[in-house]
Design a protein around this motif. Structure first.
Motif, PDB file in Angstrom:
ATOM      1  N   ALA A 220     -15.548  42.559  -0.684  1.00 23.33           N
ATOM      2  CA  ALA A 220     -15.580  41.514  -1.717  1.00 23.33           C
ATOM      3  C   ALA A 220     -16.648  40.468  -1.405  1.00 23.33           C
ATOM      4  N   HIS A 221     -16.707  40.011  -0.182  1.00 24.48           N
ATOM      5  CA  HIS A 221     -17.696  38.995   0.193  1.00 24.48           C
ATOM      6  C   HIS A 221     -19.108  39.573   0.137  1.00 24.48           C
TER       7      HIS A 221
ATOM      8  N   ALA B  58     -22.179  38.162  -2.195  1.00 29.25           N
ATOM      9  CA  ALA B  58     -23.475  37.831  -1.605  1.00 29.25           C
ATOM     10  C   ALA B  58     -24.597  38.604  -2.296  1.00 29.25           C
ATOM     11  N   ALA B  59     -24.357  39.877  -2.580  1.00 28.71           N
ATOM     12  CA  ALA B  59     -25.375  40.699  -3.246  1.00 28.71           C
ATOM     13  C   ALA B  59     -25.652  40.185  -4.648  1.00 28.71           C
TER      14      ALA B  59
ATOM     15  N   ASN C 182      -9.037  32.281  -3.289  1.00 25.45           N
ATOM     16  CA  ASN C 182      -8.481  33.015  -4.422  1.00 25.45           C
ATOM     17  C   ASN C 182      -8.391  34.509  -4.136  1.00 25.45           C
ATOM     18  N   LEU C 183      -9.359  35.028  -3.381  1.00 25.60           N
ATOM     19  CA  LEU C 183      -9.302  36.431  -2.981  1.00 25.60           C
ATOM     20  C   LEU C 183      -8.076  36.686  -2.116  1.00 25.60           C
ATOM     21  N   THR C 184      -7.806  35.776  -1.197  1.00 28.37           N
ATOM     22  CA  THR C 184      -6.622  35.904  -0.342  1.00 28.37           C
ATOM     23  C   THR C 184      -5.348  35.883  -1.174  1.00 28.37           C
ATOM     24  N   THR C 185      -5.330  35.039  -2.198  1.00 26.30           N
ATOM     25  CA  THR C 185      -4.161  34.975  -3.081  1.00 26.30           C
ATOM     26  C   THR C 185      -3.945  36.309  -3.799  1.00 26.30           C
ATOM     27  N   ILE C 186      -5.043  36.917  -4.256  1.00 32.56           N
ATOM     28  CA  ILE C 186      -4.949  38.223  -4.908  1.00 32.56           C
ATOM     29  C   ILE C 186      -4.377  39.258  -3.937  1.00 32.56           C
TER      30      ILE C 186
END
Length: 241
Positions: A103-104, A108-109, A227-231
């Motif tokens: 995801a990160h 970045a891309a 938010n990614l962690t929440t998902i």
């Protein structure tokens, strides 16, 4: 071209490169894609054409058609070059670490190649590196505690992709708007400050007022990670039977 699947043309991934020619400017799909990415980074996809790429390479436009049959195939090659970078994060020791890394790397891309955000969420990306990223993501999510069957996995992949695509598109859009208008977020807020103050004083929007007046200016990367962690926490949690 006759193939085991009928007379449909082979996709660009399966067609061999044209034989090298004794010409002043040698070509390859890798070289064409790299040039196209450089132009798209500078001018966006709307400013990209096979004619412009040929001019940049110093060759006639017709030579490019030996390597790609149309702009759609060119875009496929470009997209897969970006996915190659994302795929470099590889498989991590745990499912969660793998998903976080992918995801990160995708964010970045997309920030480095803003046009990439424009093609996310459209037609499926089926190049070898895109498939590798998809495999790494799906394989990792299949090991999440809350994913018990194929339906769960499909929903988990869909939720993750929807979050990533929405987040990076919003961030890229904000960047583009600031550039095109010459107005950053602080200047935009200052220009509309008096109007917003008058509206909030009416008392009709108390929650919006709290967000505007008391809310902190959140860091984009930290917000993405939170938010990614929440998902992922939601995917991990098993549904009640």
């Amino acid at each position: 071209m006759d193939t085991p699947y009928g007379s449909e043309p082979l996709p660009v991934w399966e067609r061999p490169e044209p034989q090298p020619r004794a010409v002043p400017v040698p070509l390859s799909r890798e070289k064409i894609a790299a040039t196209a990415i450089r132009l798209a980074d500078a001018h966006g996809l709307d400013g990209l054409s096979l004619r412009k790429i040929a001019k940049e390479l110093g060759v006639g436009p017709m030579r490019l058609y030996d390597y790609v049959v149309n702009k759609s195939e060119l875009l496929d090659l470009m997209v897969d070059v970006v996915y190659a970078r994302i795929a470099e994060v590889g498989q991590r020791s745990g499912w969660r670490d793998t998903v976080l890394a992918v995801a990160h790397a995708t964010r970045a891309a997309a920030l480095d190649h803003e046009w990439f955000s424009d093609v996310l969420g459209g037609r499926p990306h089926l190049g070898p590196h895109a498939l590798a990223v998809g495999e790494a993501t799906a394989s990792a999510l299949s090991a999440a505690p809350g994913v018990r069957d194929l339906d769960d996995l499909q929903r988990a992949v869909g939720a993750l992709n929807a979050f990533i695509i929405g987040s990076v598109r919003r961030e890229v859009t904000e960047r583009r708007t600031a550039r095109s208008t010459g107005t950053d977020e602080a200047a935009f807020q200052a220009s509309l400050g008096p109007y917003l103050t008058r509206m909030l004083k009416t008392g009709r929007y108390p929650t919006v007022a709290r967000l505007v007046i008391d809310g902190a200016h959140l860091n984009a990367e930290e917000t993405f990670d939170h938010n990614l962690t929440t998902i992922l926490d939601g995917i991990t949690r098993r549904r009640a039977t």
